[in-house]
Design a protein around this motif. Structure first.
Motif, PDB file in Angstrom:
ATOM      1  N   VAL A 304       9.499  -0.675  -1.309  1.00  0.00           N
ATOM      2  CA  VAL A 304       9.210  -1.718  -2.293  1.00  0.00           C
ATOM      3  C   VAL A 304       7.899  -2.388  -1.918  1.00  0.00           C
ATOM      4  O   VAL A 304       7.721  -2.835  -0.776  1.00  0.00           O
ATOM      5  N   VAL A 305       6.975  -2.433  -2.868  1.00  0.00           N
ATOM      6  CA  VAL A 305       5.752  -3.227  -2.714  1.00  0.00           C
ATOM      7  C   VAL A 305       5.996  -4.496  -3.532  1.00  0.00           C
ATOM      8  O   VAL A 305       6.023  -4.451  -4.760  1.00  0.00           O
ATOM      9  N   PRO A 306       6.217  -5.639  -2.861  1.00  0.00           N
ATOM     10  CA  PRO A 306       6.671  -6.843  -3.564  1.00  0.00           C
ATOM     11  C   PRO A 306       5.530  -7.615  -4.207  1.00  0.00           C
ATOM     12  O   PRO A 306       4.355  -7.230  -4.120  1.00  0.00           O
ATOM     13  N   GLY A 307       5.890  -8.735  -4.811  1.00  0.00           N
ATOM     14  CA  GLY A 307       4.891  -9.610  -5.395  1.00  0.00           C
ATOM     15  C   GLY A 307       4.005 -10.228  -4.335  1.00  0.00           C
ATOM     16  O   GLY A 307       4.341 -10.288  -3.151  1.00  0.00           O
ATOM     17  N   THR A 308       2.837 -10.697  -4.749  1.00  0.00           N
ATOM     18  CA  THR A 308       1.900 -11.336  -3.834  1.00  0.00           C
ATOM     19  C   THR A 308       1.020 -12.293  -4.615  1.00  0.00           C
ATOM     20  O   THR A 308       0.713 -12.067  -5.792  1.00  0.00           O
ATOM     21  N   ARG A 309       0.609 -13.353  -3.955  1.00  0.00           N
ATOM     22  CA  ARG A 309      -0.337 -14.305  -4.542  1.00  0.00           C
ATOM     23  C   ARG A 309      -1.780 -13.821  -4.400  1.00  0.00           C
ATOM     24  O   ARG A 309      -2.690 -14.404  -4.972  1.00  0.00           O
ATOM     25  N   GLY A 310      -1.966 -12.740  -3.624  1.00  0.00           N
ATOM     26  CA  GLY A 310      -3.302 -12.190  -3.413  1.00  0.00           C
ATOM     27  C   GLY A 310      -3.290 -10.691  -3.621  1.00  0.00           C
ATOM     28  O   GLY A 310      -3.258  -9.920  -2.652  1.00  0.00           O
ATOM     29  N   THR A 311      -3.354 -10.233  -4.867  1.00  0.00           N
ATOM     30  CA  THR A 311      -3.215  -8.808  -5.175  1.00  0.00           C
ATOM     31  C   THR A 311      -4.311  -7.967  -4.520  1.00  0.00           C
ATOM     32  O   THR A 311      -4.034  -6.947  -3.881  1.00  0.00           O
ATOM     33  N   VAL A 312      -5.559  -8.385  -4.668  1.00  0.00           N
ATOM     34  CA  VAL A 312      -6.658  -7.612  -4.083  1.00  0.00           C
ATOM     35  C   VAL A 312      -6.589  -7.644  -2.564  1.00  0.00           C
ATOM     36  O   VAL A 312      -6.825  -6.631  -1.896  1.00  0.00           O
ATOM     37  N   ARG A 313      -6.254  -8.788  -2.010  1.00  0.00           N
ATOM     38  CA  ARG A 313      -6.105  -8.884  -0.547  1.00  0.00           C
ATOM     39  C   ARG A 313      -4.984  -7.963  -0.065  1.00  0.00           C
ATOM     40  O   ARG A 313      -5.114  -7.301   0.966  1.00  0.00           O
ATOM     41  N   ALA A 314      -3.874  -7.908  -0.799  1.00  0.00           N
ATOM     42  CA  ALA A 314      -2.765  -7.024  -0.432  1.00  0.00           C
ATOM     43  C   ALA A 314      -3.200  -5.564  -0.482  1.00  0.00           C
ATOM     44  O   ALA A 314      -2.819  -4.749   0.369  1.00  0.00           O
ATOM     45  N   LEU A 315      -4.005  -5.223  -1.492  1.00  0.00           N
ATOM     46  CA  LEU A 315      -4.514  -3.855  -1.623  1.00  0.00           C
ATOM     47  C   LEU A 315      -5.365  -3.474  -0.409  1.00  0.00           C
ATOM     48  O   LEU A 315      -5.216  -2.382   0.168  1.00  0.00           O
ATOM     49  N   GLU A 316      -6.237  -4.389   0.006  1.00  0.00           N
ATOM     50  CA  GLU A 316      -7.060  -4.142   1.187  1.00  0.00           C
ATOM     51  C   GLU A 316      -6.189  -3.976   2.437  1.00  0.00           C
ATOM     52  O   GLU A 316      -6.447  -3.108   3.280  1.00  0.00           O
ATOM     53  N   TRP A 317      -5.179  -4.812   2.552  1.00  0.00           N
ATOM     54  CA  TRP A 317      -4.271  -4.782   3.708  1.00  0.00           C
ATOM     55  C   TRP A 317      -3.521  -3.452   3.770  1.00  0.00           C
ATOM     56  O   TRP A 317      -3.382  -2.861   4.846  1.00  0.00           O
ATOM     57  N   LEU A 318      -3.043  -2.964   2.630  1.00  0.00           N
ATOM     58  CA  LEU A 318      -2.345  -1.676   2.589  1.00  0.00           C
ATOM     59  C   LEU A 318      -3.264  -0.549   3.047  1.00  0.00           C
ATOM     60  O   LEU A 318      -2.837   0.366   3.773  1.00  0.00           O
ATOM     61  N   ARG A 319      -4.532  -0.607   2.657  1.00  0.00           N
ATOM     62  CA  ARG A 319      -5.485   0.435   3.061  1.00  0.00           C
ATOM     63  C   ARG A 319      -5.826   0.329   4.552  1.00  0.00           C
ATOM     64  O   ARG A 319      -5.887   1.333   5.254  1.00  0.00           O
ATOM     65  N   GLU A 320      -6.042  -0.885   5.018  1.00  0.00           N
ATOM     66  CA  GLU A 320      -6.401  -1.078   6.427  1.00  0.00           C
ATOM     67  C   GLU A 320      -5.321  -0.558   7.360  1.00  0.00           C
ATOM     68  O   GLU A 320      -5.620  -0.021   8.432  1.00  0.00           O
ATOM     69  N   ARG A 321      -4.075  -0.693   6.980  1.00  0.00           N
ATOM     70  CA  ARG A 321      -2.960  -0.337   7.856  1.00  0.00           C
ATOM     71  C   ARG A 321      -2.435   1.085   7.638  1.00  0.00           C
ATOM     72  O   ARG A 321      -1.436   1.465   8.242  1.00  0.00           O
ATOM     73  N   GLY A 322      -3.077   1.817   6.769  1.00  0.00           N
ATOM     74  CA  GLY A 322      -2.628   3.177   6.511  1.00  0.00           C
ATOM     75  C   GLY A 322      -1.437   3.268   5.593  1.00  0.00           C
ATOM     76  O   GLY A 322      -0.941   4.373   5.311  1.00  0.00           O
ATOM     77  N   LEU A 323      -0.977   2.140   5.092  1.00  0.00           N
ATOM     78  CA  LEU A 323       0.184   2.130   4.200  1.00  0.00           C
ATOM     79  C   LEU A 323      -0.171   2.708   2.833  1.00  0.00           C
ATOM     80  O   LEU A 323       0.677   3.326   2.173  1.00  0.00           O
ATOM     81  N   ALA A 324      -1.411   2.520   2.395  1.00  0.00           N
ATOM     82  CA  ALA A 324      -1.832   3.067   1.107  1.00  0.00           C
ATOM     83  C   ALA A 324      -1.725   4.591   1.118  1.00  0.00           C
ATOM     84  O   ALA A 324      -1.204   5.207   0.172  1.00  0.00           O
ATOM     85  N   ASP A 325      -2.207   5.228   2.183  1.00  0.00           N
ATOM     86  CA  ASP A 325      -2.108   6.688   2.288  1.00  0.00           C
ATOM     87  C   ASP A 325      -0.650   7.137   2.361  1.00  0.00           C
ATOM     88  O   ASP A 325      -0.276   8.166   1.770  1.00  0.00           O
ATOM     89  N   ALA A 326       0.168   6.358   3.090  1.00  0.00           N
ATOM     90  CA  ALA A 326       1.587   6.705   3.199  1.00  0.00           C
ATOM     91  C   ALA A 326       2.277   6.614   1.844  1.00  0.00           C
ATOM     92  O   ALA A 326       3.121   7.454   1.499  1.00  0.00           O
ATOM     93  N   LEU A 327       1.913   5.626   1.027  1.00  0.00           N
ATOM     94  CA  LEU A 327       2.485   5.500  -0.313  1.00  0.00           C
ATOM     95  C   LEU A 327       2.040   6.671  -1.198  1.00  0.00           C
ATOM     96  O   LEU A 327       2.832   7.197  -1.990  1.00  0.00           O
ATOM     97  N   ALA A 328       0.772   7.067  -1.069  1.00  0.00           N
ATOM     98  CA  ALA A 328       0.271   8.203  -1.859  1.00  0.00           C
ATOM     99  C   ALA A 328       1.014   9.486  -1.495  1.00  0.00           C
ATOM    100  O   ALA A 328       1.350  10.295  -2.374  1.00  0.00           O
TER     101      ALA A 328
END
Length: 502
Positions: A304-328
């Motif tokens: 689950v990728v939950p709600g956030t008050r900082g959508t773009v910041r969350a996107l950057e965070w997912l990429r920095e931690r490798g979570l974006a690639d894991a989701l893909a």
């Protein structure tokens, strides 16, 4: 009866919210018409009332404890942090702008105090009793001049104050004494006494300390509430699963089928309304944990990728931690992913944000055919619809407006393969829909998991609120609390000078 009470605390998370809810449920069971009130709340967990106003989720749950409909009057000022230094200010349920902490405390307080006092007076004119919740500690002396939520509102309404302390943290006697001693004489006049929260063990061992505290302060203790695992209401800012839960991983009842279902929730920055996953944690056989590393997604059956008050910041965070690639990788393998609100937005193709982050156009993860544009006006709604053949109710809180370009319709969002996205918070609280959704997840994950046929989330919430009412009724001096609500703080309470305990 006509009156009220302010529940203050020695610290944040001392138990103010649950004590307020417990008192509301206890009074409601006695036939008293009661309403909760928190003049100013700072939280990323919010709720939408039927009239389309945004308030803190804790106040919505306290209204449920009182068996009344939540209203903007119950939480007139909501601050939603966007960084360490600034918050969105929500006034009477509607956003009025972004403001720094210095700016907020710099000149608007009298107007805000007039607003919150007006709301409180409307509630007092409608209900027999109003139970107010403070924020943080009333002894935050650096903020006393601009305070509208602790002694500021108590003084304005002439409400008695009970200070709650969490004894499980230690130092509760020093915290009680120090809280009173740091207040001005006029504020101390309203502090009637104390309530000990989260006590483990034999109460008789505590009594000598309570007697000494009374000798030192001239104020009594109104009860000692025992520690109870998994007891609480929707969190304001703590990362905890509220029902059957603990900080990092939910406590799991035995599964109905052969397998458990593992749910990983990405702990994105400025995470909001993560209470959405409480309904999953309430299901027997479902394990919910919050994660911040890519390797923690490997054994998850649902991410689950939950709600956030900082959508773009969350996107950057997912990429920095490798979570974006894991989701893909999950999406490519047909393994389930659910994005809710801001989490839905990051799964899309593109985000245009000149409102929240002012980052302009940013590429999303591209897992859903969705493009998002942020609007200045906030969507606040209580939608009703259907998905997977079942009735669904939810609520929406977002600036981003999604243009869905394809995929299978899913609530107001879409589904592509095993990736789902929606703006609807609270949808998983619809029991039949949640069971169908988990059945789909289990099938895609290859798990022999079967949702329990009789888990009712609303009934579990009621059970929790009744337990809170029981806690007050069984372990607090309810006769004395009633006298406080009716007649106010006792007269003649002594002034305690700082550093002078006699």
């Amino acid at each position: 009866m006509s009156g009220g009470l302010l529940i203050a605390g020695t610290t944040s998370d001392a138990g103010k919210s649950v004590v307020t809810a417990g008192i509301c449920r206890w009074l409601s069971r006695k036939g008293v018409s009661v309403a909760p009130f928190k003049a100013q709340n700072m939280s990323l967990n919010s709720f939408v009332t039927r009239e389309g106003a945004e308030i803190g989720r804790a106040q919505a749950m306290q209204a449920q404890a009182a068996r009344v409909e939540p209203s903007a009057l119950m939480n007139p000022v909501l601050l939603k942090p966007g960084s360490d230094r600034s918050s969105q200010v929500v006034l009477m349920g509607k956003p009025v702008g972004e403001m720094s902490a210095r700016g907020y405390h710099g000149g608007r307080q009298q107007a805000l105090l007039d607003t919150v006092v007006g709301c409180l007076e409307q509630l007092r004119g409608t209900y027999d009793a109003v139970i107010c919740e403070g924020a943080g500690s009333p002894a935050e002396i650096n903020l006393r001049r601009t305070d509208i939520v602790n002694m500021g509102i108590a003084r304005a309404a002439r409400f008695p104050v009970v200070v709650v302390g969490d004894i499980d943290r230690g130092g509760v006697f020093a915290s009680f004494f120090g809280t009173v001693a740091l207040l001005s004489p006029a504020d101390q006049e309203l502090v009637a006494g104390f309530l000990v929260n989260k006590f483990r063990g034999d109460v008789s061992l505590l009594e000598p300390g309570l007697d000494m505290l009374r000798d030192l302060t001239g104020r009594r203790t109104f009860g000692v509430l025992p520690f109870r695992h998994g007891l609480g209401i929707d969190e304001e800012d703590g990362l905890r699963v509220s029902l059957r839960g603990a900080v990092r991983e939910s406590v799991v009842a035995a599964p109905v089928g052969e397998d458990v279902l593992r749910v990983a929730v990405c702990a994105v920055p400025l995470m909001s309304n993560f209470t959405d996953v409480d309904a999953l944690a309430a299901e027997p056989g479902v394990v919910v944990r919050f994660v911040d590393r890519a390797e923690e997604l490997v054994d998850a059956d649902l991410v689950v990728v939950p709600g956030t008050r900082g959508t773009v910041r969350a996107l950057e965070w997912l990429r920095e931690r490798g979570l974006a690639d894991a989701l893909a990788r999950r999406a490519a393998e047909g393994r389930p992913v659910l994005g809710i609100c801001g989490g839905f937005q990051v799964l899309g193709e593109r985000i245009e944000d000149d409102v929240e982050s002012r980052a302009g156009t940013v590429d999303g993860l591209g897992l859903l055919p969705v493009r998002v544009r942020f609007h200045k006006d906030k969507t606040l709604a209580r939608p009703v619809g259907s998905a997977l053949g079942e009735h669904v109710e939810g609520y929406e809180i977002h600036h981003g407006v999604a243009d869905v370009l394809g995929g299978e319709p899913f609530l107001d969002g879409c589904r592509v393969g095993a990736v789902w996205g929606t703006h609807w918070h609270g949808s998983l609280e619809s029991d039949a829909f949640r069971r169908r959704f988990l059945t789909e997840v289990a099938r895609a994950a290859g798990r022999r998991f079967v949702p329990a046929p009789d888990t009712g989330f609303a009934a579990l919430r009621e059970e929790q609120l009744d337990l809170l009412g029981d806690l007050i009724e069984e372990h607090a001096d309810t006769d004395a609390l009633l006298r406080l609500i009716e007649t106010g703080a006792p007269s003649g309470l002594p002034f305690i000078a700082p550093g002078a305990p006699s």
